[in-house]
Design a protein around this motif. Structure first.
Motif, PDB file in Angstrom:
ATOM      1  N   ILE A  61       0.840  -1.204   0.000  1.00 42.21           N
ATOM      2  CA  ILE A  61       0.000   0.000   0.000  1.00 42.21           C
ATOM      3  C   ILE A  61       0.873   1.251   0.000  1.00 42.21           C
ATOM      4  O   ILE A  61       0.633   2.197  -0.769  1.00 42.21           O
ATOM      5  CB  ILE A  61      -0.934  -0.014   1.220  1.00 42.21           C
ATOM      6  N   ARG A  62       1.882   1.258   0.847  1.00 47.16           N
ATOM      7  CA  ARG A  62       2.758   2.430   0.969  1.00 47.16           C
ATOM      8  C   ARG A  62       3.471   2.730  -0.351  1.00 47.16           C
ATOM      9  O   ARG A  62       3.580   3.887  -0.771  1.00 47.16           O
ATOM     10  CB  ARG A  62       3.765   2.179   2.081  1.00 47.16           C
ATOM     11  N   ALA A  63       3.942   1.693  -1.027  1.00 52.63           N
ATOM     12  CA  ALA A  63       4.688   1.883  -2.272  1.00 52.63           C
ATOM     13  C   ALA A  63       3.826   2.483  -3.373  1.00 52.63           C
ATOM     14  O   ALA A  63       4.343   3.169  -4.264  1.00 52.63           O
ATOM     15  CB  ALA A  63       5.268   0.549  -2.737  1.00 52.63           C
ATOM     16  N   SER A  64       2.522   2.248  -3.310  1.00 54.99           N
ATOM     17  CA  SER A  64       1.639   2.777  -4.356  1.00 54.99           C
ATOM     18  C   SER A  64       1.494   4.288  -4.288  1.00 54.99           C
ATOM     19  O   SER A  64       1.255   4.934  -5.306  1.00 54.99           O
ATOM     20  CB  SER A  64       0.259   2.130  -4.235  1.00 54.99           C
ATOM     21  N   GLY A  65       1.608   4.837  -3.077  1.00 56.89           N
ATOM     22  CA  GLY A  65       1.413   6.266  -2.896  1.00 56.89           C
ATOM     23  C   GLY A  65      -0.044   6.686  -2.854  1.00 56.89           C
ATOM     24  O   GLY A  65      -0.351   7.889  -2.790  1.00 56.89           O
ATOM     25  N   ASN A  66      -0.963   5.734  -2.870  1.00 63.00           N
ATOM     26  CA  ASN A  66      -2.395   6.073  -2.834  1.00 63.00           C
ATOM     27  C   ASN A  66      -2.813   6.617  -1.472  1.00 63.00           C
ATOM     28  O   ASN A  66      -2.208   6.279  -0.454  1.00 63.00           O
ATOM     29  CB  ASN A  66      -3.229   4.828  -3.147  1.00 63.00           C
ATOM     30  N   PRO A  67      -3.861   7.430  -1.446  1.00 63.34           N
ATOM     31  CA  PRO A  67      -4.390   7.880  -0.149  1.00 63.34           C
ATOM     32  C   PRO A  67      -4.890   6.671   0.637  1.00 63.34           C
ATOM     33  O   PRO A  67      -5.452   5.731   0.056  1.00 63.34           O
ATOM     34  CB  PRO A  67      -5.543   8.814  -0.530  1.00 63.34           C
ATOM     35  N   LYS A  68      -4.675   6.703   1.964  1.00 62.87           N
ATOM     36  CA  LYS A  68      -5.043   5.528   2.753  1.00 62.87           C
ATOM     37  C   LYS A  68      -5.516   5.929   4.147  1.00 62.87           C
ATOM     38  O   LYS A  68      -5.205   7.012   4.649  1.00 62.87           O
ATOM     39  CB  LYS A  68      -3.850   4.573   2.890  1.00 62.87           C
ATOM     40  N   HIS A  69      -6.264   5.026   4.741  1.00 65.59           N
ATOM     41  CA  HIS A  69      -6.691   5.139   6.130  1.00 65.59           C
ATOM     42  C   HIS A  69      -6.406   3.812   6.819  1.00 65.59           C
ATOM     43  O   HIS A  69      -6.656   2.746   6.247  1.00 65.59           O
ATOM     44  CB  HIS A  69      -8.198   5.440   6.229  1.00 65.59           C
ATOM     45  N   VAL A  70      -5.911   3.865   8.038  1.00 63.62           N
ATOM     46  CA  VAL A  70      -5.704   2.667   8.842  1.00 63.62           C
ATOM     47  C   VAL A  70      -6.807   2.630   9.892  1.00 63.62           C
ATOM     48  O   VAL A  70      -6.920   3.546  10.708  1.00 63.62           O
ATOM     49  CB  VAL A  70      -4.312   2.674   9.506  1.00 63.62           C
ATOM     50  N   PHE A  71      -7.648   1.601   9.854  1.00 69.80           N
ATOM     51  CA  PHE A  71      -8.747   1.526  10.820  1.00 69.80           C
ATOM     52  C   PHE A  71      -8.396   0.583  11.965  1.00 69.80           C
ATOM     53  O   PHE A  71      -7.617  -0.361  11.785  1.00 69.80           O
ATOM     54  CB  PHE A  71     -10.057   1.109  10.142  1.00 69.80           C
ATOM     55  N   PRO A  72      -8.929   0.824  13.168  1.00 67.74           N
ATOM     56  CA  PRO A  72      -8.627  -0.040  14.317  1.00 67.74           C
ATOM     57  C   PRO A  72      -8.962  -1.497  14.007  1.00 67.74           C
ATOM     58  O   PRO A  72      -9.924  -1.799  13.304  1.00 67.74           O
ATOM     59  CB  PRO A  72      -9.526   0.520  15.423  1.00 67.74           C
ATOM     60  N   HIS A  73      -8.159  -2.383  14.561  1.00 66.82           N
ATOM     61  CA  HIS A  73      -8.249  -3.803  14.232  1.00 66.82           C
ATOM     62  C   HIS A  73      -9.666  -4.353  14.368  1.00 66.82           C
ATOM     63  O   HIS A  73     -10.283  -4.275  15.436  1.00 66.82           O
ATOM     64  CB  HIS A  73      -7.294  -4.592  15.129  1.00 66.82           C
ATOM     65  N   ASN A  74     -10.154  -4.922  13.250  1.00 68.79           N
ATOM     66  CA  ASN A  74     -11.466  -5.592  13.200  1.00 68.79           C
ATOM     67  C   ASN A  74     -12.632  -4.701  13.636  1.00 68.79           C
ATOM     68  O   ASN A  74     -13.702  -5.201  13.983  1.00 68.79           O
ATOM     69  CB  ASN A  74     -11.458  -6.863  14.067  1.00 68.79           C
ATOM     70  N   ASP A  75     -12.444  -3.379  13.586  1.00 68.42           N
ATOM     71  CA  ASP A  75     -13.470  -2.445  14.032  1.00 68.42           C
ATOM     72  C   ASP A  75     -14.347  -2.039  12.841  1.00 68.42           C
ATOM     73  O   ASP A  75     -14.012  -1.130  12.073  1.00 68.42           O
ATOM     74  CB  ASP A  75     -12.815  -1.218  14.663  1.00 68.42           C
ATOM     75  N   VAL A  76     -15.463  -2.724  12.694  1.00 67.55           N
ATOM     76  CA  VAL A  76     -16.340  -2.500  11.550  1.00 67.55           C
ATOM     77  C   VAL A  76     -16.975  -1.111  11.589  1.00 67.55           C
ATOM     78  O   VAL A  76     -17.144  -0.458  10.555  1.00 67.55           O
ATOM     79  CB  VAL A  76     -17.420  -3.597  11.494  1.00 67.55           C
ATOM     80  N   ARG A  77     -17.317  -0.644  12.779  1.00 71.38           N
ATOM     81  CA  ARG A  77     -17.924   0.688  12.891  1.00 71.38           C
ATOM     82  C   ARG A  77     -16.960   1.780  12.453  1.00 71.38           C
ATOM     83  O   ARG A  77     -17.335   2.712  11.734  1.00 71.38           O
ATOM     84  CB  ARG A  77     -18.374   0.929  14.332  1.00 71.38           C
ATOM     85  N   ALA A  78     -15.708   1.663  12.891  1.00 69.14           N
ATOM     86  CA  ALA A  78     -14.708   2.660  12.492  1.00 69.14           C
ATOM     87  C   ALA A  78     -14.471   2.608  10.991  1.00 69.14           C
ATOM     88  O   ALA A  78     -14.313   3.655  10.332  1.00 69.14           O
ATOM     89  CB  ALA A  78     -13.400   2.407  13.245  1.00 69.14           C
ATOM     90  N   LEU A  79     -14.456   1.413  10.439  1.00 70.14           N
ATOM     91  CA  LEU A  79     -14.273   1.268   8.996  1.00 70.14           C
ATOM     92  C   LEU A  79     -15.421   1.926   8.244  1.00 70.14           C
ATOM     93  O   LEU A  79     -15.206   2.654   7.259  1.00 70.14           O
ATOM     94  CB  LEU A  79     -14.171  -0.213   8.624  1.00 70.14           C
ATOM     95  N   GLU A  80     -16.648   1.720   8.708  1.00 75.09           N
ATOM     96  CA  GLU A  80     -17.788   2.322   8.027  1.00 75.09           C
ATOM     97  C   GLU A  80     -17.735   3.845   8.091  1.00 75.09           C
ATOM     98  O   GLU A  80     -18.055   4.531   7.109  1.00 75.09           O
ATOM     99  CB  GLU A  80     -19.106   1.827   8.623  1.00 75.09           C
ATOM    100  N   GLU A  81     -17.304   4.372   9.218  1.00 77.47           N
ATOM    101  CA  GLU A  81     -17.217   5.824   9.340  1.00 77.47           C
ATOM    102  C   GLU A  81     -16.232   6.386   8.323  1.00 77.47           C
ATOM    103  O   GLU A  81     -16.489   7.428   7.700  1.00 77.47           O
ATOM    104  CB  GLU A  81     -16.791   6.196  10.766  1.00 77.47           C
TER     105      GLU A  81
END
Length: 404
Positions: free
Chosen positions: A154-174
């Motif tokens: 992911i880092r090598a691609s340079g794309n915008p990214k978000h790291v969500f808390p482990h297995n946290d579906v609510r945080a991912l949806e937000e």
């Protein structure tokens, strides 16, 4: 051309690295490698410095690397085809076994195409970095405990990214909800997380992907061969076939070497045509691929089902023995048994004493693989382990913990 002056020779140029290495050693984070030569006739045992030891941390979960059928397949193939393929996939290195195996893997994962790489790390890095770079507007959502190969791709691609808390579906949806429905998105996660042994909420993540028009990239590394009626992983086990891409490896439960990604035909054809780590590297030898195919024959059969059952039963026996001995461990959902031994120096002392005094090798896991204070052993209990061996392992571990 004149020779380089003495001060520019490597020892001088890289002299500053010695201090960094010393700092690493003094912090207790310097990695020690333990040479061990496995004994095929005695599964779970190896030779180390002239001694016969037991190995309790291998990723060869089903013992397939020492399965007689798999070994014979590789030997027979070597006699017929030789020890190497002589080049990259592009230059005389694509064997008929590559083609057959990729078709088989695609079918196994209900995908249009599969692509075999030299390792699981390379499969993740090359696929993610190549595909994401081709769609620079794509936003990546990555689980906080993802493997380094996923992170680096992911880092090598340079794309915008978000790291969500482990297995946290609510945080991912937000995070997903912040973006327009038409914006390309990719959720990257694993099925079984090796350090804690826990399992991702795959269905819930796929539901979010459907709702927010996202693709998914699922690393099934630690579930391939181990989960599902035919060993295809957690997705097969729960009847979930929506992930866009599924990554797997041969170097763990399959018992050989290499990795792969299964997914859409066009996307993986693009990776095949553009990924440097696929195009410009020597390919896996035919003999290893033939061993892989025979290993899959076993894994996908009733014999494989018996091995998976025995693996789970042994993991349960290990957990029961650890509990009885009052040894702290993570009661994980998977076949992995993480034993907690906090303290970087302490976990190394316990590991060294187990090896020196009891002939038991289990690798200490410390930062950055786990957070500081979360040091542990990742114990695996293959199907061939006996109740007596499990009890002896736990007794030795209890002694070393008490006196460390």
């Amino acid at each position: 051309m004149s020779a380089l002056p003495l001060e520019t020779q490597p020892d001088s140029v890289f002299g500053g690295l010695s201090k960094r290495l010393e700092d690493l050693k003094s912090s207790g984070l310097y990695r020690e490698f333990t040479p061990c030569s496995y004994l095929a006739a005695e599964p779970g045992h190896a030779m180390h410095q002239g001694r016969r030891i037991q190995v309790w941390c291998t990723n060869d979960y089903l013992g397939m690397s020492q399965n007689p059928k798999v070994m014979e397949a590789q030997i027979a193939s070597t006699r017929r085809h030789g020890t190497g393929n002589g080049g990259s996939r592009n230059i005389a290195g694509t064997s008929e076994a590559h083609v057959d195996l990729e078709r088989r893997l695609a079918s196994w994962h209900r995908a249009s195409r599969a692509l075999v790489f030299s390792s699981g790390y390379v499969a993740n890095f090359e696929t993610l970095s190549t595909l994401l770079a081709a769609v620079p507007e794509a936003v990546v959502f990555s689980d906080s405990l993802n493997h380094r190969s996923l992170i680096e791709g992911i880092r090598a691609s340079g794309n915008p990214k978000h790291v969500f808390p482990h297995n946290d579906v609510r945080a991912l949806e937000e995070l997903l909800s912040r973006y327009d429905i038409e914006r390309p998105k990719l959720i990257v996660f694993e099925s079984v997380y090796s350090m804690d042994g826990d399992i991702a909420p795959i269905r819930e993540i796929c539901d979010l992907a459907d709702r927010y028009n996202a693709m998914t990239y699922l690393d099934e590394t630690h579930a391939i061969g181990v989960n599902g009626p035919t060993g295809a992983g957690i997705c097969e086990e729960i009847g979930e076939h929506r992930p866009t891409f599924v990554q797997g490896v041969f170097g763990k439960a399959v018992g050989t070497t290499g990795g792969y990604v299964a997914g859409p035909d066009t996307a993986l054809d693009y990776v095949r045509s553009h990924a440097p780590g696929f195009i410009f590297t020597t390919t896996i030898p035919r003999s290893s691929l033939d061993a892989t195919r025979h290993s899959l024959d076993v894994i996908q059969s009733s014999e494989g089902g018996e091995l998976r059952r025995a693996l789970r039963e042994n993991a349960a026996r290990m957990r029961a023995a650890l509990h009885a001995a009052d040894i702290d461990f993570i009661d994980a959902e998977s076949h992995l048994v993480p034993v907690l031994v906090p303290g970087g120096e302490r976990v190394k002392r316990v590991s060294r004493r187990l090896l020196d005094e009891f002939g038991i090798y289990v690798q200490p896991i410390n930062y950055p693989s786990v957070a500081k204070g979360g040091e542990r052993f990742r114990v695996t209990v293959a199907p061939f382990r006996t109740q007596r061996q499990i009890e002896e392992f736990v007794r030795a571990l209890r002694v070393c913990l008490d006196e460390s």
